[in-house]
Design an enzyme around this catalytic site. Structure first.
Site, PDB file in Angstrom:
ATOM      1  N   ASP A   1       0.806  -1.226   0.000  1.00 44.48           N
ATOM      2  CA  ASP A   1       0.000   0.000   0.000  1.00 44.48           C
ATOM      3  C   ASP A   1       0.839   1.275   0.000  1.00 44.48           C
ATOM      4  O   ASP A   1       0.271   2.371  -0.095  1.00 44.48           O
ATOM      5  CB  ASP A   1      -0.952   0.000   1.197  1.00 44.48           C
ATOM      6  CG  ASP A   1      -2.036  -1.052   1.044  1.00 44.48           C
ATOM      7  OD1 ASP A   1      -2.526  -1.232  -0.083  1.00 44.48           O
ATOM      8  OD2 ASP A   1      -2.389  -1.692   2.045  1.00 44.48           O
TER       9      ASP A   1
ATOM     10  N   ASP B   1      -6.354  -5.046  -6.207  1.00 44.42           N
ATOM     11  CA  ASP B   1      -6.074  -3.679  -5.758  1.00 44.42           C
ATOM     12  C   ASP B   1      -4.627  -3.262  -6.069  1.00 44.42           C
ATOM     13  O   ASP B   1      -4.332  -2.084  -6.275  1.00 44.42           O
ATOM     14  CB  ASP B   1      -6.256  -3.542  -4.237  1.00 44.42           C
ATOM     15  CG  ASP B   1      -7.430  -4.294  -3.655  1.00 44.42           C
ATOM     16  OD1 ASP B   1      -7.770  -5.378  -4.180  1.00 44.42           O
ATOM     17  OD2 ASP B   1      -8.000  -3.820  -2.663  1.00 44.42           O
TER      18      ASP B   1
END
Ligand SMILES: *[C@@H]1O[C@H](CO)[C@@H](O)[C@H](O)[C@H]1NC(C)=O
Ligand SMILES: *[C@@H]1O[C@H](CO)[C@@H](O)[C@H](O)[C@H]1NC(C)=O
Ligand SMILES: *[C@@H]1O[C@H](CO)[C@@H](O)[C@H](O)[C@H]1NC(C)=O
Ligand SMILES: *[C@@H]1O[C@H](CO)[C@@H](O)[C@H](O)[C@H]1NC(C)=O
Ligand SMILES: *[C@@H]1O[C@H](CO)[C@@H](O)[C@H](O)[C@H]1NC(C)=O
Ligand SMILES: *[C@@H]1O[C@H](CO)[C@@H](O)[C@H](O)[C@H]1NC(C)=O
Ligand SMILES: *[C@@H]1O[C@H](CO)[C@@H](O)[C@H](O)[C@H]1NC(C)=O
Ligand SMILES: *[C@@H]1O[C@H](CO)[C@@H](O)[C@H](O)[C@H]1NC(C)=O
Length: 390
Positions: free
Chosen positions: A108, A165
């Site tokens: 992330d 993602d």
């Protein structure tokens, strides 16, 4: 605070139309959040919130994965209408996230750094911002396996997990490579996108959320969901990440199969929306949501991420018809989101200083639903800025 509420009520009285000037409203709502950030000595980063609460659930600048979206909204406000004050706020909130660039413990780092520093660098071109981006890209690159030909998403002792993602984190590698001419970063991002293109999609271009690989020989172990309705279903936000991620991959590589996959995944969305006039997706395309069955929430964040992607994708569309159709759909989704039905606005009892509600974290009902999500607000404002700059 009182003055801001007064200003809000003036806006309500003055505008009779149902579609709201979201960027103007964003600067009202996010001023409140900015002052909460100041009052917390720079430790408050809104992550998600219940519309009836007056406080967001928050993280800090170096915690979790959503902290980049708060600076991101402030940069979108700057991009739309730069003022001395909006610029100061964006910089103040971005700066504390720099330390995250050294984090090799999560994929992330791409979301966090590109939403804050990525936008800061794009708009201001300061070399100190580029340094943070390059540091973060090198951190992300440590998670690459040349055997799997992907970046590891979630850390797990039992398998090499890659989630759809993760396509969004490639922008960090592509941008750092573009600026430094470091071909290794480009190759890693390209390989990840290429393997994902083969493994994460079904023949109708719907996507799997998670692919588990064997780290020793690179083979696929299984395909399943973590945040969707079922292993075989299509989680709405995952499909939006796919469209957005392959659009970005095409932006940097001009590799035709990436564009084709972005268009294929976008067409899946456009043919699976609730109806031709109701364009805000349920949280999973396969969750049964008719009147005979239990309530299923929407996911406004999936709608916003998709709309923003579609604006950029329309610019690469091979025909005028497709371009016009993508743009018209992007505008229609943004318009539907920009009404009191989905905004924290109007005469409901909503109190949260936020833009969108009706976001669903997934999986429903285990995780929060009908909530505001930092990424919902970020991609809605990004979509509006992109439409305004066409
Ligand atoms: C930009 O912001 C300034 C200061 O808040 C405001 O006066 C102006 O109307 C805004 N312009 C637009 C186009 O929204
Ligand atoms: C990352 O770590 C290095 C080495 O400790 C340090 O010099 C650098 O300032 C850190 N970068 C950021 C953006 O915090
Ligand atoms: C792209 O991925 C496919 C499927 O994994 C593989 O067969 C192909 O060799 C890859 N292309 C390159 C240039 O690595
Ligand atoms: C991973 O691959 C290795 C080598 O082919 C094999 O020995 C091992 O059993 C595999 N692990 C799983 C979980 O499939
Ligand atoms: C990458 O860098 C070049 C200049 O080196 C520039 O022309 C190009 O627009 C940049 N961006 C992308 C998305 O490739
Ligand atoms: C899925 O996408 C591919 C490109 O990756 C395209 O060739 C194919 O026609 C699409 N399939 C459907 C059912 O839209
Ligand atoms: C509602 O959805 C269920 C499951 O998808 C389906 O079996 C049923 O026929 C649907 N009912 C109506 C009225 O559409
Ligand atoms: C949005 O969320 C509220 C609860 O906060 C719920 O009552 C409403 O039905 C939701 N809207 C839609 C369209 O699902």
């Amino acid at each position: 605070m009182t003055a801001l509420l007064y200003f809000t009520s003036l806006l309500l009285v003055c505008r009779g139309v149902s579609s709201i000037d979201v960027m103007r409203y964003a600067s009202v709502q996010y001023s409140i959040l900015y002052y909460e950030f100041v009052d917390s000595s720079g430790t408050f980063y809104p992550s998600y919130g219940y519309p009836l609460d007056d406080e967001w659930k928050s993280t800090t600048a170096t915690n979790g994965w959503t902290q980049g979206f708060f600076p991101g909204v402030l940069w979108n406000i700057v991009a739309y209408n730069a003022t001395r004050e909006s610029l100061k706020r964006a910089i103040d909130v971005t700066t504390p996230t720099a330390a995250f660039a050294n984090n090799t413990g999560t994929h992330d780092v791409g979301f966090v750094i590109m939403s804050g520093f990525g936008n800061a660098y794009r708009l201001l071109k300061l070399s100190e911002y580029l340094d943070v981006i390059v540091t973060a890209a090198r951190s992300l690159a440590t998670r690459y396996s040349p055997i799997v030909r992907c970046i590891r998403s979630w850390n797990s002792p039992t398998g090499y997990l890659v989630i759809i993602d993760n396509m969004m984190n490639l922008e960090l590698l592509f941008e750092a490579s573009n600026q430094t001419k470091d071909q290794t970063l480009y190759n890693i991002a390209w390989q990840h996108a290429n393997r994902t293109m083969y493994e994460h999609f079904r023949s109708d271009n719907s996507s799997y959320h998670v692919v588990e690989y064997n780290e020793t020989d690179g083979s696929v172990v299984r395909k399943y969901t973590a945040q969707g309705y079922a292993d075989w279903s299509t989680w709405s936000r995952g499909q939006s990440w796919a469209v957005h991620g392959f659009t970005i991959a095409y932006r940097y590589t001009k590799y035709q199969p990436f564009l084709d996959k972005a268009i294929g995944a976008a067409n899946y969305v456009l043919t699976h929306l609730p109806s031709s006039t109701d364009l805000v997706t349920y949280w999973d395309y396969d969750a049964p949501h008719n009147s005979t069955l239990a309530y299923q929430p929407r996911d406004t964040s999936a709608a916003a991420i998709f709309a923003s992607a579609l604006v950029e994708l329309s610019q690469y569309a091979p025909t005028c018809n497709l371009k016009d159709s993508f743009l018209a759909n992007a505008k229609a989704i943004v318009d539907q989101l920009s009404t009191p039905q989905y905004l924290i606005y109007g005469d409901k009892d909503y109190k949260l200083p936020a833009l969108l509600t009706n976001g669903t974290m997934g999986p429903y009902p285990k995780s929060p639903y009908d909530v505001s999500l930092a990424y919902g607000d970020y991609y809605l404002t990004q979509a509006i800025v992109r439409l305004a700059k066409l």
